[in-house]
Scaffold this motif. Structure first.
Motif, mmCIF file in Angstrom:
data_model
loop_
_atom_site.group_PDB
_atom_site.id
_atom_site.type_symbol
_atom_site.label_atom_id
_atom_site.label_comp_id
_atom_site.label_asym_id
_atom_site.label_seq_id
_atom_site.Cartn_x
_atom_site.Cartn_y
_atom_site.Cartn_z
ATOM 1 N N PHE A 1 7.808 12.365 2.707
ATOM 2 C CA PHE A 1 6.692 11.437 2.953
ATOM 3 C C PHE A 1 6.559 11.109 4.436
ATOM 4 N N ASN A 2 5.288 11.104 4.881
ATOM 5 C CA ASN A 2 5.013 10.753 6.279
ATOM 6 C C ASN A 2 4.169 9.482 6.402
ATOM 7 N N GLY A 3 4.056 8.775 5.305
ATOM 8 C CA GLY A 3 3.319 7.510 5.350
ATOM 9 C C GLY A 3 3.390 6.821 4.014
ATOM 10 N N GLY A 4 2.458 5.897 3.823
ATOM 11 C CA GLY A 4 2.423 5.147 2.571
ATOM 12 C C GLY A 4 2.083 3.697 2.850
ATOM 13 N N VAL A 5 1.735 3.000 1.787
ATOM 14 C CA VAL A 5 1.408 1.588 1.974
ATOM 15 C C VAL A 5 2.417 0.716 1.250
ATOM 16 N N PHE A 6 2.488 -0.500 1.728
ATOM 17 C CA PHE A 6 3.383 -1.488 1.142
ATOM 18 C C PHE A 6 2.570 -2.747 0.881
ATOM 19 N N HIS B 1 6.119 1.996 6.765
ATOM 20 C CA HIS B 1 7.049 1.953 7.898
ATOM 21 C C HIS B 1 7.001 0.625 8.639
ATOM 22 N N ASP B 2 5.866 -0.066 8.603
ATOM 23 C CA ASP B 2 5.829 -1.420 9.164
ATOM 24 C C ASP B 2 6.696 -2.351 8.321
ATOM 25 N N ALA B 3 6.609 -2.170 6.999
ATOM 26 C CA ALA B 3 7.437 -2.997 6.118
ATOM 27 C C ALA B 3 8.913 -2.720 6.371
ATOM 28 N N LEU B 4 9.220 -1.454 6.596
ATOM 29 C CA LEU B 4 10.609 -1.062 6.867
ATOM 30 C C LEU B 4 11.117 -1.748 8.144
ATOM 31 N N PRO C 1 -0.088 17.894 5.735
ATOM 32 C CA PRO C 1 -0.235 17.196 4.456
ATOM 33 C C PRO C 1 -0.079 15.677 4.590
ATOM 34 N N VAL C 2 -0.748 14.973 3.703
ATOM 35 C CA VAL C 2 -0.597 13.522 3.615
ATOM 36 C C VAL C 2 0.368 13.273 2.471
ATOM 37 N N VAL C 3 1.545 12.779 2.820
ATOM 38 C CA VAL C 3 2.581 12.593 1.801
ATOM 39 C C VAL C 3 3.014 11.127 1.857
ATOM 40 N N GLU C 4 2.865 10.460 0.733
ATOM 41 C CA GLU C 4 2.963 9.007 0.787
ATOM 42 C C GLU C 4 3.971 8.418 -0.178
ATOM 43 N N GLN C 5 4.664 7.434 0.321
ATOM 44 C CA GLN C 5 5.526 6.612 -0.516
ATOM 45 C C GLN C 5 4.881 5.231 -0.577
#
Ligand SMILES: Nc1ncnc2c1ncn2[C@@H]1O[C@H](COP(=O)(O)OP(=O)(O)O)[C@@H](O)[C@H]1O
Ligand SMILES: [Mg+2]
Lengths: 469, 257
Positions: free
Chosen positions: A150-155, A116-119, A180-184
């Motif tokens: 998804f509620n998070g993820g790394v870029f 989301h920071d990347a977004l 849940p931890v759901v990641e893109q």
């Protein structure tokens, strides 16, 4: 913003997207994915449906909230970090907490941040990447699940021509998560770059039933070289789901090494897409299960271009009443002339109650290729145990030696030294019922007193398999 | 100090193979055990070492008067017993080095401090030299891809490291060319000093040129049917194993058909 945990439907999609401050196109993309999640059966491939019931993945039993919990990362991660880490992104439960990147890397344009920071930073670029994702909602119900919820993820991105001297790392740590931890996740190596990435998933002791589901888009642009490793040691209450697509461009090379030790159930899908001429993919799937663990692996080598080379080698040891299934396919399209591909799965059972299956298949549309697979499942060999016992090793130590040795032909080929040495240390830990983590060489030396010298077989897997044809 | 085998009966998968073996081996003695294929020599070796497939149905095996028949193989090692396998097993992924080190540490007297990795390297380097083996051996997987000769040498290397009180060598001479045979035989002589009792199982006489037994036994159909000195092995070589069969029939009254 809704604070209540709600079930997986449109309300949740909208609430999540809103609470994350997302643009409308992303909300729509989530809603598209939701349709597939609702409509698709857990297993779409008729080859595999008969295994689907054993490996049912109960995502629907979870409830999700759009609210984020606040975590103080220093206390949350105490005991999990040595303090010597650099270039690492830390995540506690579903909350993004901390990213550290040396200034010299940041100034070269290396990116290590949350999705989301990347977004926020570069919406157009991220939108383009999202729209071209290779983990398609239409292909898999669980991929669709992540794309919708998804509620998070790394870029992660390494710019053109930049070669990193040290691995980039990410660590996810669970501690009784409320949701849940759901990641893109995105990991992108631009042209001619060099990237080593270490992913680690851990839990703090046994906690509440939890779900970690992630999609990974790994892109190796022309001429780049990516070594990716992932270590999964979630607690015995966890459900782990992962869908990965590795898009390999011309003359690029990507290796993915996975060590799976934890979770109650784990389902992982991996598609190596050999999309460029001369691309190279290597997968290493290493697992060690006990009790009632259930692991479901699917790895596909999809050769879309000429002169491409792909291999996946899976090795696992199963104790207790644990079960695994390995599904693997080599697909070589007509245009992918002069490609070679190899798929292997070997499992060792330590008890009669353990079970392992392999379903390999080939789909080849051109003649000018070399493709093969090999698979075996066998009980631990009594004659080997007797031989070691006749050399004074007690039964348990003999078993341990045979088991650790069984992993070596694959483990010794894992290209990342820290993963190789760490995997040995962690597998041995699991043998002794200890949860160990990936540590650096110094810590490893301090804890074990020594590092046994490695035996390197300089054997070419393709040679070995074609010599006798 | 002695290894005593007293009226030993043993079966594999319910079939009796050893039918009352009696043999006593004293410290410093070398015994040769000969006999045709299938007579039960390897079965005796496995039974002595405690292979789980081989069931002792009656009789005893004693080391220094203590029964070892109820012990797991590793406990027998602690009592000073060693078996050089006729067919050494290979184990993928286990380096010769870590295997030898484990064998060494597990055959030391309990409570003795194991050597460091560097100290052990020196210990093993000496023994390798003695057997004309290259150090690169240590970086290979256990017996994996070894030639017949390499496997047999590796067995003697293990014996040299473990310094047993009683060693059973099961056809350590078979499959060796004449040079390898000499090296292995010399190795056996160096390793088995006045402290060691050895049972040399062999099909042929040729190793007995290098390793001199004081006693020679002939096994046939699960029993030792004849014992004697070195001349017995020569007799056997001259007359062949068919002689044994005739001999056996002479001893047993022929049943009327
Ligand atoms: N593991 C086994 N399973 C079944 N039969 C066996 C086994 N080991 C030995 N035997 C049988 O026992 C007999 C003696 O064999 P063995 O001890 O190998 O003889 P030798 O070493 O004198 O050639 C043979 O008839 C052989 O077939
Ligand atoms: Mg034999």
């Amino acid at each position: 913003m809704s604070q209540a945990a709600i079930s997986f439907g449109e309300d949740l999609v909208r609430a999540l997207s809103r609470s994350l401050g997302e643009p409308g196109w992303l909300t729509s993309s989530r809603l598209d994915a939701l349709k597939y999640f609702t409509d698709l059966p857990p297993e779409t491939n008729p080859l595999y449906t008969k295994y689907a019931s054993t490996f049912g993945f109960p995502v629907d039993q979870f409830r999700m909230t759009a609210a984020k919990s606040a975590v103080d990362f220093r206390s949350f991660f105490s005991g999990f970090l040595t303090g010597k880490e650099s270039d690492i992104i830390l995540q506690g439960n579903e909350t993004q907490v901390h990213s550290e990147l040396r200034e010299e890397l940041a100034s070269k344009g290396v990116e290590l941040m949350s999705f989301h920071d990347a977004l926020d930073k570069e919406e157009a670029k991220v939108r383009d990447l999202v729209e071209r994702r290779n983990v398609k909602s239409s292909g898999d119900r669980f991929a669709a699940f992540v794309n919708a919820f998804f509620n998070g993820g790394v870029f992660v991105r390494v710019p053109r021509g930049v070669a990193l001297d040290k691995p980039l790392r990410r660590m996810l740590l669970l501690d009784s998560p409320r949701t849940p931890v759901v990641e893109q996740n995105f990991v992108i190596a631009e042209e001619e770059s060099r990237l080593v990435f270490l992913e680690e998933l851990y839990s703090k002791g046994e906690s509440v039933p939890s779900l970690v589901a992630s999609n990974l888009e790994l892109v190796a642009k022309p001429g780049s070289h990516v070594d990716f490793s992932s270590i999964q040691l979630l607690d015995g209450q966890s459900t782990h789901i992962s869908n990965r697509a590795v898009d390999i461009h011309s003359d690029a090379r990507a290796t993915v090494s996975s060590l799976s030790l934890g979770a109650a159930v784990s389902r992982s899908r991996m598609n190596f897409l050999l999309n460029g001429r001369g691309s190279l993919a290597e997968g290493f799937e290493i697992f060690f299960t006990d009790a009632k663990q259930r692991y479901d692996f699917e790895t596909n080598l999809i050769h879309n271009s000429p002169d491409s080379t792909g291999s996946t080698q899976a090795r696992g040891v199963l104790k207790g009443e644990s079960q695994s299934i390995f599904k693997g396919m080599i697909k070589i399209v007509r245009a992918a002339k002069n490609s070679r591909s190899y798929l292997a799965h070997h499992a060792m059972l330590l008890e009669r109650t353990a079970k392992s299956d392999a379903v390999p298949s080939l789909e080849i549309d051109t003649n000018e290729v070399r493709a093969t697979h090999s698979a075996s499942v066998a009980q631990i060999d009594d004659e080997q145990l007797f031989y070691l016992m006749a050399r004074g090793l007690p039964l348990d130590e003999s078993k341990k030696m045979v088991v650790l040795g069984f992993f070596e032909p694959v483990l010794s080929r894992v290209p990342i030294e820290q993963t190789r040495e760490g995997a040995r240390f962690m597998i041995e830990g699991k043998w002794h019922g200890e949860k160990r983590r990936l540590v650096d060489r110094e810590t490893l030396l301090a804890e074990t007193g020594e590092i046994t010298p490695e035996v390197k077989e300089s054997e070419d897997i393709f040679e070995r398999h074609y010599k006798y044809r | 100090m002695k290894l005593e085998i007293v009226d030993l009966h043993a079966s594999v998968e319910g079939k009796e193979i050893l039918k009352g073996v009696n043999l006593t081996i004293g410290q410093g003695e070398t015994h040769a055990l000969m006999g045709p294929n299938g007579s039960g020599k390897s079965t005796l070796a496995y039974t002595l070492m405690g292979h789980p497939k081989y069931q002792v149905t009656s009789g005893k095996v004693l080391i220094d008067g203590e029964s070892i028949t109820g012990l797991a193989p590793d406990k027998r090692v602690r009592k000073g017993l060693f078996l050089a396998f006729q067919y050494p097993v290979s184990v993928q992924g286990v380096s010769m080095f870590s295997f030898l080190r484990a064998a060494y540490n597990n055959s030391r007297p309990a409570g003795s401090e194991p050597p460091t990795i560097f100290e052990f390297r020196e210990v093993v380097a000496d023994k390798l030299k003695m057997l004309s083996m290259d150090e690169s051996f240590l970086n290979r997987y256990l017996n994996e891809g070894f030639s017949g000769g390499e496997k047999k040498r590796a067995e003697i290397l293990q014996m040299a490291l473990m310094e047993p009180k009683f060693a059973v060598l099961d056809e350590t001479d078979s499959g060796l060319d004449i040079d390898a045979l000499r090296i292995v035989a010399e190795g056996i002589n160096k390793v088995s000093g006045p402290q060691t009792g050895a049972l040399l199982i062999t099909h042929y006489q040729r190793i007995l040129k290098y390793v001199k037994p004081q006693f020679v036994h002939v096994m046939y159909q699960g029993r030792i049917i004849e014992s004697g000195g070195e001349d017995l092995s020569r007799l056997l070589e001259e007359k062949g194993y068919t002689w044994i069969k005739g001999y056996q029939e002479e001893q047993a009254p022929v049943q009327a058909p």
